[in-house]
Enzyme design. Structure first.
Site, mmCIF file in Angstrom:
data_model
loop_
_atom_site.group_PDB
_atom_site.id
_atom_site.type_symbol
_atom_site.label_atom_id
_atom_site.label_comp_id
_atom_site.label_asym_id
_atom_site.label_seq_id
_atom_site.Cartn_x
_atom_site.Cartn_y
_atom_site.Cartn_z
ATOM 1 C CE1 TYR A 108 -132.811 25.310 -50.376
ATOM 2 C CE2 TYR A 108 -133.476 27.558 -50.867
ATOM 3 C CZ TYR A 108 -132.910 26.365 -51.263
ATOM 4 O OH TYR A 108 -132.450 26.224 -52.549
ATOM 5 C CG HIS A 112 -129.436 17.975 -50.689
ATOM 6 N ND1 HIS A 112 -128.602 18.977 -51.110
ATOM 7 C CD2 HIS A 112 -128.892 16.816 -51.111
ATOM 8 C CE1 HIS A 112 -127.592 18.439 -51.769
ATOM 9 N NE2 HIS A 112 -127.739 17.131 -51.779
#
Length: 148
Positions: free
Chosen positions: A23, A101
Site C-alpha cells: 500500500y 485502489h
C-alpha cells in the site's frame, strides 16, 4: 466550482504502516492533504472521510445527494468485495463515482478479483499506489471541465 467527496473504506487509516510493500508509505493524511490542495487549485472543494464502519460510508453517500456533491471518489477497500449496501447507496443517489485502489486487486488473492462497484463506476483506477488517488482526481477534474 464543484463539490467533490472522497471516501476511504476500512483499514485505510493505517496507511503508511500497514503492509507498506503493498500500500505504500504515504499516510492517509498526506494523501488527503495533497488532493484537497489539487482540487482547490482547480477551483473545486474536496471533503474527505475515512471509516471502518460500512454504515458511516453509506450515510455519507446519502448526504451527498443533498449537499451539492457533483462527484464521488471512493476507495472502498475490503468493502469492494462484500458490500451490496455501498453499491445500492451509490446507485440510489445517482451521482457519478470513481472506484480507486492503491494496489491492483486483480493481481492479488482470488477473493479480491470481484468488485460490487466497478460495473457502475464512471471509471476504476488501481495499482498505482497513492498516485491512484491523484489520477482519479485528475480524471474527475477533466470530466467536470469537459461537461461544463
Amino acid at each position: 466550482m464543484a463539490h467533490l467527496l472522497l471516501l476511504h473504506g476500512p483499514n485505510l487509516n493505517l496507511l503508511g504502516t500497514r503492509e507498506p510493500e503493498v500500500y505504500g508509505r504515504n499516510t492517509l493524511a498526506q494523501i488527503d492533504a495533497a488532493l484537497v490542495d489539487r482540487a482547490q487549485a482547480a477551483g473545486h472543494t474536496l471533503d474527505c472521510l475515512q471509516s471502518n464502519a460500512e454504515h458511516v460510508l453509506v450515510e455519507r453517500i446519502h448526504a451527498a445527494r443533498e449537499d451539492g456533491t457533483a462527484f464521488i471518489l471512493i476507495n472502498p477497500a475490503a468493502f469492494t468485495h462484500t458490500s451490496v449496501s455501498l453499491r445500492d447507496a451509490l446507485l440510489g443517489v445517482g451521482l457519478p463515482f470513481v472506484e480507486i485502489h492503491l494496489s491492483n486487486p486483480h493481481t492479488r488473492e482470488p477473493f479480491r478479483h470481484h468488485s460490487y462497484l466497478s460495473d457502475k463506476a464512471a471509471g476504476v483506477i488501481c495499482g498505482f499506489g497513492a498516485d491512484s488517488y491523484r489520477l482519479a482526481l485528475e480524471a474527475v477534474i477533466a470530466r467536470l471541465e469537459r461537461d461544463s
